[in-house]
Motif scaffolding. Structure first.
Motif, PDB file in Angstrom:
ATOM      1  N   ASP A  52      25.147 -20.456   2.810  1.00  0.00           N
ATOM      2  CA  ASP A  52      26.569 -20.124   2.902  1.00  0.00           C
ATOM      3  C   ASP A  52      27.039 -19.484   1.606  1.00  0.00           C
ATOM      4  O   ASP A  52      26.472 -19.707   0.529  1.00  0.00           O
ATOM      5  CB  ASP A  52      27.383 -21.386   3.188  1.00  0.00           C
ATOM      6  CG  ASP A  52      27.318 -21.798   4.648  1.00  0.00           C
ATOM      7  OD1 ASP A  52      26.369 -21.360   5.343  1.00  0.00           O
ATOM      8  OD2 ASP A  52      28.181 -22.559   5.107  1.00  0.00           O
ATOM      9  N   PHE A  53      28.096 -18.710   1.718  1.00  0.00           N
ATOM     10  CA  PHE A  53      28.655 -18.002   0.558  1.00  0.00           C
ATOM     11  C   PHE A  53      29.227 -19.015  -0.432  1.00  0.00           C
ATOM     12  O   PHE A  53      29.891 -19.977  -0.051  1.00  0.00           O
ATOM     13  CB  PHE A  53      29.760 -17.046   1.016  1.00  0.00           C
ATOM     14  CG  PHE A  53      30.368 -16.233  -0.099  1.00  0.00           C
ATOM     15  CD1 PHE A  53      29.649 -15.224  -0.712  1.00  0.00           C
ATOM     16  CD2 PHE A  53      31.656 -16.498  -0.533  1.00  0.00           C
ATOM     17  CE1 PHE A  53      30.211 -14.473  -1.738  1.00  0.00           C
ATOM     18  CE2 PHE A  53      32.230 -15.759  -1.555  1.00  0.00           C
ATOM     19  CZ  PHE A  53      31.497 -14.739  -2.162  1.00  0.00           C
ATOM     20  N   LEU A  54      28.959 -18.786  -1.714  1.00  0.00           N
ATOM     21  CA  LEU A  54      29.345 -19.733  -2.755  1.00  0.00           C
ATOM     22  C   LEU A  54      29.965 -18.980  -3.924  1.00  0.00           C
ATOM     23  O   LEU A  54      29.419 -17.984  -4.388  1.00  0.00           O
ATOM     24  CB  LEU A  54      28.107 -20.502  -3.234  1.00  0.00           C
ATOM     25  CG  LEU A  54      28.323 -21.766  -4.064  1.00  0.00           C
ATOM     26  CD1 LEU A  54      28.992 -22.847  -3.219  1.00  0.00           C
ATOM     27  CD2 LEU A  54      26.982 -22.274  -4.593  1.00  0.00           C
ATOM     28  N   ILE A  55      31.121 -19.452  -4.379  1.00  0.00           N
ATOM     29  CA  ILE A  55      31.770 -18.864  -5.551  1.00  0.00           C
ATOM     30  C   ILE A  55      31.498 -19.722  -6.782  1.00  0.00           C
ATOM     31  O   ILE A  55      31.100 -19.213  -7.828  1.00  0.00           O
ATOM     32  CB  ILE A  55      33.296 -18.738  -5.321  1.00  0.00           C
ATOM     33  CG1 ILE A  55      33.579 -17.801  -4.144  1.00  0.00           C
ATOM     34  CG2 ILE A  55      33.992 -18.242  -6.588  1.00  0.00           C
ATOM     35  CD1 ILE A  55      35.036 -17.744  -3.747  1.00  0.00           C
ATOM     36  N   GLU A  56      31.730 -21.014  -6.658  1.00  0.00           N
ATOM     37  CA  GLU A  56      31.485 -21.931  -7.774  1.00  0.00           C
ATOM     38  C   GLU A  56      30.020 -22.341  -7.800  1.00  0.00           C
ATOM     39  O   GLU A  56      29.424 -22.598  -6.764  1.00  0.00           O
ATOM     40  CB  GLU A  56      32.378 -23.167  -7.634  1.00  0.00           C
ATOM     41  CG  GLU A  56      32.297 -24.135  -8.792  1.00  0.00           C
ATOM     42  CD  GLU A  56      33.297 -25.271  -8.659  1.00  0.00           C
ATOM     43  OE1 GLU A  56      34.493 -25.034  -8.894  1.00  0.00           O
ATOM     44  OE2 GLU A  56      32.881 -26.379  -8.294  1.00  0.00           O
TER      45      GLU A  56
ATOM     46  N   GLY B 191      30.514 -26.709  10.208  1.00  0.00           N
ATOM     47  CA  GLY B 191      30.911 -25.446  10.837  1.00  0.00           C
ATOM     48  C   GLY B 191      32.221 -24.917  10.297  1.00  0.00           C
ATOM     49  O   GLY B 191      32.364 -23.714  10.045  1.00  0.00           O
ATOM     50  N   LEU B 192      33.181 -25.823  10.091  1.00  0.00           N
ATOM     51  CA  LEU B 192      34.468 -25.410   9.537  1.00  0.00           C
ATOM     52  C   LEU B 192      34.302 -24.949   8.086  1.00  0.00           C
ATOM     53  O   LEU B 192      34.928 -23.974   7.662  1.00  0.00           O
ATOM     54  CB  LEU B 192      35.458 -26.577   9.615  1.00  0.00           C
ATOM     55  CG  LEU B 192      36.869 -26.318   9.091  1.00  0.00           C
ATOM     56  CD1 LEU B 192      37.506 -25.121   9.780  1.00  0.00           C
ATOM     57  CD2 LEU B 192      37.741 -27.564   9.260  1.00  0.00           C
ATOM     58  N   TYR B 193      33.456 -25.662   7.346  1.00  0.00           N
ATOM     59  CA  TYR B 193      33.156 -25.253   5.965  1.00  0.00           C
ATOM     60  C   TYR B 193      32.588 -23.833   5.953  1.00  0.00           C
ATOM     61  O   TYR B 193      33.006 -22.990   5.140  1.00  0.00           O
ATOM     62  CB  TYR B 193      32.153 -26.227   5.350  1.00  0.00           C
ATOM     63  CG  TYR B 193      31.551 -25.759   4.048  1.00  0.00           C
ATOM     64  CD1 TYR B 193      32.216 -25.953   2.844  1.00  0.00           C
ATOM     65  CD2 TYR B 193      30.310 -25.124   4.028  1.00  0.00           C
ATOM     66  CE1 TYR B 193      31.665 -25.508   1.639  1.00  0.00           C
ATOM     67  CE2 TYR B 193      29.751 -24.689   2.841  1.00  0.00           C
ATOM     68  CZ  TYR B 193      30.430 -24.886   1.642  1.00  0.00           C
ATOM     69  OH  TYR B 193      29.874 -24.438   0.460  1.00  0.00           O
ATOM     70  N   THR B 194      31.664 -23.548   6.858  1.00  0.00           N
ATOM     71  CA  THR B 194      31.071 -22.215   6.932  1.00  0.00           C
ATOM     72  C   THR B 194      32.117 -21.165   7.286  1.00  0.00           C
ATOM     73  O   THR B 194      32.110 -20.048   6.746  1.00  0.00           O
ATOM     74  CB  THR B 194      29.931 -22.195   7.957  1.00  0.00           C
ATOM     75  OG1 THR B 194      28.905 -23.103   7.537  1.00  0.00           O
ATOM     76  CG2 THR B 194      29.330 -20.799   8.086  1.00  0.00           C
ATOM     77  N   ASP B 195      33.040 -21.498   8.175  1.00  0.00           N
ATOM     78  CA  ASP B 195      34.116 -20.561   8.523  1.00  0.00           C
ATOM     79  C   ASP B 195      34.947 -20.204   7.290  1.00  0.00           C
ATOM     80  O   ASP B 195      35.315 -19.040   7.083  1.00  0.00           O
ATOM     81  CB  ASP B 195      35.022 -21.167   9.593  1.00  0.00           C
ATOM     82  CG  ASP B 195      34.344 -21.258  10.953  1.00  0.00           C
ATOM     83  OD1 ASP B 195      33.338 -20.558  11.166  1.00  0.00           O
ATOM     84  OD2 ASP B 195      34.825 -22.050  11.797  1.00  0.00           O
ATOM     85  N   VAL B 196      35.254 -21.217   6.477  1.00  0.00           N
ATOM     86  CA  VAL B 196      36.068 -20.973   5.279  1.00  0.00           C
ATOM     87  C   VAL B 196      35.297 -20.138   4.264  1.00  0.00           C
ATOM     88  O   VAL B 196      35.844 -19.197   3.677  1.00  0.00           O
ATOM     89  CB  VAL B 196      36.515 -22.308   4.646  1.00  0.00           C
ATOM     90  CG1 VAL B 196      37.246 -22.058   3.330  1.00  0.00           C
ATOM     91  CG2 VAL B 196      37.414 -23.077   5.607  1.00  0.00           C
ATOM     92  N   THR B 197      34.032 -20.467   4.052  1.00  0.00           N
ATOM     93  CA  THR B 197      33.255 -19.706   3.067  1.00  0.00           C
ATOM     94  C   THR B 197      32.962 -18.288   3.563  1.00  0.00           C
ATOM     95  O   THR B 197      32.844 -17.364   2.753  1.00  0.00           O
ATOM     96  CB  THR B 197      31.947 -20.432   2.713  1.00  0.00           C
ATOM     97  OG1 THR B 197      31.193 -20.707   3.899  1.00  0.00           O
ATOM     98  CG2 THR B 197      32.241 -21.737   1.982  1.00  0.00           C
ATOM     99  N   ASP B 198      32.870 -18.104   4.874  1.00  0.00           N
ATOM    100  CA  ASP B 198      32.746 -16.742   5.414  1.00  0.00           C
ATOM    101  C   ASP B 198      34.022 -15.954   5.155  1.00  0.00           C
ATOM    102  O   ASP B 198      33.981 -14.750   4.851  1.00  0.00           O
ATOM    103  CB  ASP B 198      32.463 -16.785   6.919  1.00  0.00           C
ATOM    104  CG  ASP B 198      31.005 -17.081   7.232  1.00  0.00           C
ATOM    105  OD1 ASP B 198      30.168 -17.009   6.305  1.00  0.00           O
ATOM    106  OD2 ASP B 198      30.699 -17.390   8.405  1.00  0.00           O
TER     107      ASP B 198
ATOM    108  N   PRO C  85      27.814 -29.424  -0.274  1.00  0.00           N
ATOM    109  CA  PRO C  85      27.504 -28.496   0.809  1.00  0.00           C
ATOM    110  C   PRO C  85      26.588 -27.359   0.385  1.00  0.00           C
ATOM    111  O   PRO C  85      25.840 -26.815   1.204  1.00  0.00           O
ATOM    112  CB  PRO C  85      28.883 -27.978   1.240  1.00  0.00           C
ATOM    113  CG  PRO C  85      29.821 -28.336   0.128  1.00  0.00           C
ATOM    114  CD  PRO C  85      29.260 -29.562  -0.494  1.00  0.00           C
ATOM    115  N   CYS C  86      26.602 -27.013  -0.912  1.00  0.00           N
ATOM    116  CA  CYS C  86      25.722 -25.942  -1.375  1.00  0.00           C
ATOM    117  C   CYS C  86      24.255 -26.331  -1.266  1.00  0.00           C
ATOM    118  O   CYS C  86      23.364 -25.457  -1.294  1.00  0.00           O
ATOM    119  CB  CYS C  86      26.065 -25.561  -2.817  1.00  0.00           C
ATOM    120  SG  CYS C  86      26.023 -26.945  -3.988  1.00  0.00           S
ATOM    121  N   ARG C  87      23.964 -27.634  -1.122  1.00  0.00           N
ATOM    122  CA  ARG C  87      22.585 -28.090  -0.948  1.00  0.00           C
ATOM    123  C   ARG C  87      22.238 -28.253   0.533  1.00  0.00           C
ATOM    124  O   ARG C  87      21.120 -27.954   0.948  1.00  0.00           O
ATOM    125  CB  ARG C  87      22.364 -29.401  -1.706  1.00  0.00           C
ATOM    126  CG  ARG C  87      22.646 -29.238  -3.186  1.00  0.00           C
ATOM    127  CD  ARG C  87      22.163 -30.378  -4.038  1.00  0.00           C
ATOM    128  NE  ARG C  87      22.487 -30.111  -5.429  1.00  0.00           N
ATOM    129  CZ  ARG C  87      21.791 -29.313  -6.227  1.00  0.00           C
ATOM    130  NH1 ARG C  87      20.695 -28.724  -5.770  1.00  0.00           N
ATOM    131  NH2 ARG C  87      22.167 -29.095  -7.470  1.00  0.00           N
TER     132      ARG C  87
END
Length: 209
Positions: free
Chosen positions: A104-108, A19-26, A97-99
Protein backbone atom coordinates in the motif's frame (compact mmCIF):
# COMPACT_ATOMS: atom_id res chain seq x y z
CA UNK A 1 3.39 -28.64 23.15
CA UNK A 2 4.26 -25.61 21.04
CA UNK A 3 3.88 -22.10 22.36
CA UNK A 4 2.41 -19.39 20.18
CA UNK A 5 4.72 -16.47 19.50
CA UNK A 6 3.73 -12.93 20.52
CA UNK A 7 3.41 -12.08 16.82
CA UNK A 8 0.89 -14.90 16.31
CA UNK A 9 -1.20 -13.57 19.17
CA UNK A 10 -1.08 -9.96 17.98
CA UNK A 11 -4.20 -8.18 16.81
CA UNK A 12 -4.70 -8.60 13.06
CA UNK A 13 -5.58 -5.05 12.10
CA UNK A 14 -5.73 -5.76 8.38
CA UNK A 15 -8.59 -8.20 8.94
CA UNK A 16 -10.62 -5.52 10.74
CA UNK A 17 -10.56 -2.65 8.23
CA UNK A 18 -7.56 -3.18 6.00
CA UNK A 19 -9.74 -2.54 2.96
CA UNK A 20 -10.76 0.88 4.23
CA UNK A 21 -7.12 1.64 5.07
CA UNK A 22 -6.17 0.75 1.49
CA UNK A 23 -8.92 3.02 0.14
CA UNK A 24 -7.53 5.94 2.14
CA UNK A 25 -3.92 5.31 1.13
CA UNK A 26 -5.00 4.96 -2.51
CA UNK A 27 -6.65 8.35 -2.15
CA UNK A 28 -3.33 9.66 -0.78
CA UNK A 29 -1.53 8.16 -3.78
CA UNK A 30 -3.66 10.27 -6.10
CA UNK A 31 -3.53 13.50 -4.09
CA UNK A 32 0.19 14.25 -4.08
CA UNK A 33 -0.56 17.96 -3.64
CA UNK A 34 -1.87 17.15 -0.15
CA UNK A 35 0.84 14.69 0.91
CA UNK A 36 3.33 17.23 2.25
CA UNK A 37 0.76 19.17 4.26
CA UNK A 38 -0.74 16.01 5.78
CA UNK A 39 2.68 14.63 6.69
CA UNK A 40 3.74 17.91 8.29
CA UNK A 41 0.52 18.19 10.31
CA UNK A 42 0.69 14.53 11.33
CA UNK A 43 4.23 15.08 12.63
CA UNK A 44 4.11 18.51 14.31
CA UNK A 45 0.40 19.30 14.55
CA UNK A 46 0.45 18.79 18.33
CA UNK A 47 1.76 22.33 18.52
CA UNK A 48 -1.77 23.51 17.66
CA UNK A 49 -3.11 21.99 20.87
CA UNK A 50 -0.34 23.52 22.98
CA UNK A 51 -1.20 26.97 21.58
CA UNK A 52 -4.90 26.41 22.30
CA UNK A 53 -4.09 25.32 25.85
CA UNK A 54 -2.04 28.47 26.39
CA UNK A 55 -4.97 30.52 25.12
CA UNK A 56 -7.26 28.66 27.53
CA UNK A 57 -4.89 29.37 30.42
CA UNK A 58 -4.73 33.06 29.52
CA UNK A 59 -8.51 33.31 29.46
CA UNK A 60 -8.92 31.27 32.65
CA UNK A 61 -6.95 33.93 34.55
CA UNK A 62 -10.11 36.05 34.37
CA UNK A 63 -12.51 33.23 35.25
CA UNK A 64 -13.39 31.15 38.28
CA UNK A 65 -11.15 28.85 40.27
CA UNK A 66 -12.76 25.71 38.89
CA UNK A 67 -12.03 26.75 35.30
CA UNK A 68 -8.37 27.33 36.12
CA UNK A 69 -8.29 23.95 37.88
CA UNK A 70 -9.55 22.31 34.69
CA UNK A 71 -6.92 24.11 32.60
CA UNK A 72 -4.10 23.12 34.94
CA UNK A 73 -5.25 19.50 34.93
CA UNK A 74 -5.17 19.25 31.15
CA UNK A 75 -1.46 18.34 30.83
CA UNK A 76 -1.97 15.63 33.46
CA UNK A 77 -4.99 14.32 31.56
CA UNK A 78 -2.95 14.16 28.36
CA UNK A 79 -0.04 12.33 30.02
CA UNK A 80 -2.35 9.83 31.73
CA UNK A 81 -4.24 9.21 28.48
CA UNK A 82 -0.94 8.59 26.69
CA UNK A 83 0.16 6.16 29.40
CA UNK A 84 -3.13 4.25 29.28
CA UNK A 85 -2.96 4.09 25.50
CA UNK A 86 0.63 2.83 25.56
CA UNK A 87 -0.46 0.08 27.95
CA UNK A 88 -3.19 -0.97 25.53
CA UNK A 89 -0.61 -1.05 22.72
CA UNK A 90 1.57 -3.43 24.71
CA UNK A 91 -1.36 -5.76 25.33
CA UNK A 92 -2.61 -6.03 21.74
CA UNK A 93 0.72 -5.61 19.89
CA UNK A 94 -0.93 -4.89 16.55
CA UNK A 95 1.69 -4.67 13.76
CA UNK A 96 1.70 -1.46 11.78
CA UNK A 97 -0.28 -1.57 8.53
CA UNK A 98 2.92 -0.90 6.60
CA UNK A 99 4.03 -4.41 7.65
CA UNK A 100 0.75 -6.22 7.13
CA UNK A 101 0.03 -4.43 3.82
CA UNK A 102 3.53 -3.60 2.51
CA UNK A 103 2.38 -2.80 -1.02
CA UNK A 104 0.00 0.00 0.00
CA UNK A 105 1.02 3.60 -0.58
CA UNK A 106 2.98 5.05 2.34
CA UNK A 107 3.96 8.64 3.13
CA UNK A 108 5.38 8.27 6.64
CA UNK A 109 8.32 5.90 7.07
CA UNK A 110 7.43 2.50 8.52
CA UNK A 111 8.20 2.47 12.28
CA UNK A 112 10.24 -0.26 14.03
CA UNK A 113 8.62 -3.66 14.55
CA UNK A 114 8.00 -3.04 18.26
CA UNK A 115 6.23 0.28 17.61
CA UNK A 116 2.67 -1.03 17.57
CA UNK A 117 -0.32 0.51 15.86
CA UNK A 118 -3.36 -0.02 18.09
CA UNK A 119 -4.50 2.47 19.32
CA UNK A 120 -3.03 5.65 17.81
CA UNK A 121 -1.01 7.69 20.33
CA UNK A 122 -1.27 10.86 18.23
CA UNK A 123 -5.05 10.59 18.11
CA UNK A 124 -5.30 9.76 21.81
CA UNK A 125 -3.31 12.83 22.79
CA UNK A 126 -5.19 15.09 20.36
CA UNK A 127 -8.60 14.06 21.69
CA UNK A 128 -7.42 14.29 25.29
CA UNK A 129 -6.55 17.93 24.62
CA UNK A 130 -9.79 18.55 22.74
CA UNK A 131 -12.12 17.16 25.42
CA UNK A 132 -10.32 19.05 28.17
CA UNK A 133 -10.54 22.28 26.20
CA UNK A 134 -14.24 21.70 25.49
CA UNK A 135 -14.84 21.62 29.25
CA UNK A 136 -12.96 24.89 29.65
CA UNK A 137 -14.13 26.81 26.57
CA UNK A 138 -16.68 25.85 23.94
CA UNK A 139 -14.96 28.05 21.34
CA UNK A 140 -11.41 26.80 21.93
CA UNK A 141 -12.67 23.26 22.43
CA UNK A 142 -14.50 23.28 19.11
CA UNK A 143 -11.33 24.36 17.32
CA UNK A 144 -9.37 21.68 19.16
CA UNK A 145 -11.96 19.03 18.29
CA UNK A 146 -11.69 19.85 14.59
CA UNK A 147 -7.90 19.75 14.89
CA UNK A 148 -8.13 16.36 16.65
CA UNK A 149 -10.33 14.91 13.90
CA UNK A 150 -7.83 16.20 11.34
CA UNK A 151 -4.99 14.61 13.31
CA UNK A 152 -6.73 11.24 13.36
CA UNK A 153 -7.51 11.41 9.65
CA UNK A 154 -3.93 12.38 8.85
CA UNK A 155 -2.59 9.32 10.68
CA UNK A 156 -4.51 7.05 8.31
CA UNK A 157 -3.75 9.22 5.28
CA UNK A 158 0.03 9.00 5.80
CA UNK A 159 -0.22 5.24 6.27
CA UNK A 160 0.68 5.07 9.96
CA UNK A 161 -2.59 3.61 11.29
CA UNK A 162 -5.74 1.71 10.42
CA UNK A 163 -9.03 3.59 10.90
CA UNK A 164 -9.89 1.49 13.99
CA UNK A 165 -6.57 2.54 15.59
CA UNK A 166 -7.71 6.13 15.28
CA UNK A 167 -11.27 5.47 16.45
CA UNK A 168 -10.17 3.66 19.61
CA UNK A 169 -7.44 6.22 20.25
CA UNK A 170 -10.07 8.97 20.09
CA UNK A 171 -12.21 7.09 22.60
CA UNK A 172 -9.34 6.45 25.01
CA UNK A 173 -8.15 10.05 24.91
CA UNK A 174 -11.66 11.43 25.33
CA UNK A 175 -12.65 9.10 28.17
CA UNK A 176 -9.48 9.54 30.21
CA UNK A 177 -9.42 13.29 29.74
CA UNK A 178 -13.09 13.65 30.69
CA UNK A 179 -12.58 11.75 33.94
CA UNK A 180 -9.35 13.53 34.93
CA UNK A 181 -10.52 17.05 34.13
CA UNK A 182 -13.93 16.63 35.78
CA UNK A 183 -12.24 15.28 38.91
CA UNK A 184 -9.93 18.29 38.93
CA UNK A 185 -12.88 20.58 38.29
CA UNK A 186 -14.55 19.15 41.39
CA UNK A 187 -11.72 18.49 43.83
CA UNK A 188 -8.83 20.83 42.90
CA UNK A 189 -10.75 24.10 42.93
CA UNK A 190 -9.92 24.85 46.60
CA UNK A 191 -6.21 24.35 45.85
CA UNK A 192 -6.36 26.83 42.98
CA UNK A 193 -8.13 29.31 45.23
CA UNK A 194 -5.28 29.08 47.75
CA UNK A 195 -2.61 29.34 45.07
CA UNK A 196 -4.28 32.43 43.65
CA UNK A 197 -3.76 34.12 47.00
CA UNK A 198 -0.03 33.38 47.07
CA UNK A 199 3.11 33.87 45.03
CA UNK A 200 1.59 32.22 41.96
CA UNK A 201 -1.21 34.77 41.69
CA UNK A 202 0.31 36.53 38.63
CA UNK A 203 0.19 33.21 36.74
CA UNK A 204 -3.27 32.19 37.89
CA UNK A 205 -5.25 35.42 38.02
CA UNK A 206 -5.35 38.51 35.84
CA UNK A 207 -4.25 41.67 37.56
CA UNK A 208 -7.05 44.22 38.02
CA UNK A 209 -6.82 47.10 35.59
Amino acid sequence: MTTSSPTALALDGAAIDGGLYTDVTDFARHTHWLNGTAEAYSSVGMGVFVVLLLAAWWGARRRGNSVMAAVLSTPFAVVIAYAVNSGIKDVFQEPRPCRALPHDFLIEACPPVDDYAFPSNHTTVAFAFAVALLIVSRRLGSIALLAAVAMGASRVYVGAHYPHDVAVGAFVGSAVSLVVVLLAFRFCTPLVQRLRGGALRPLLAAQPS
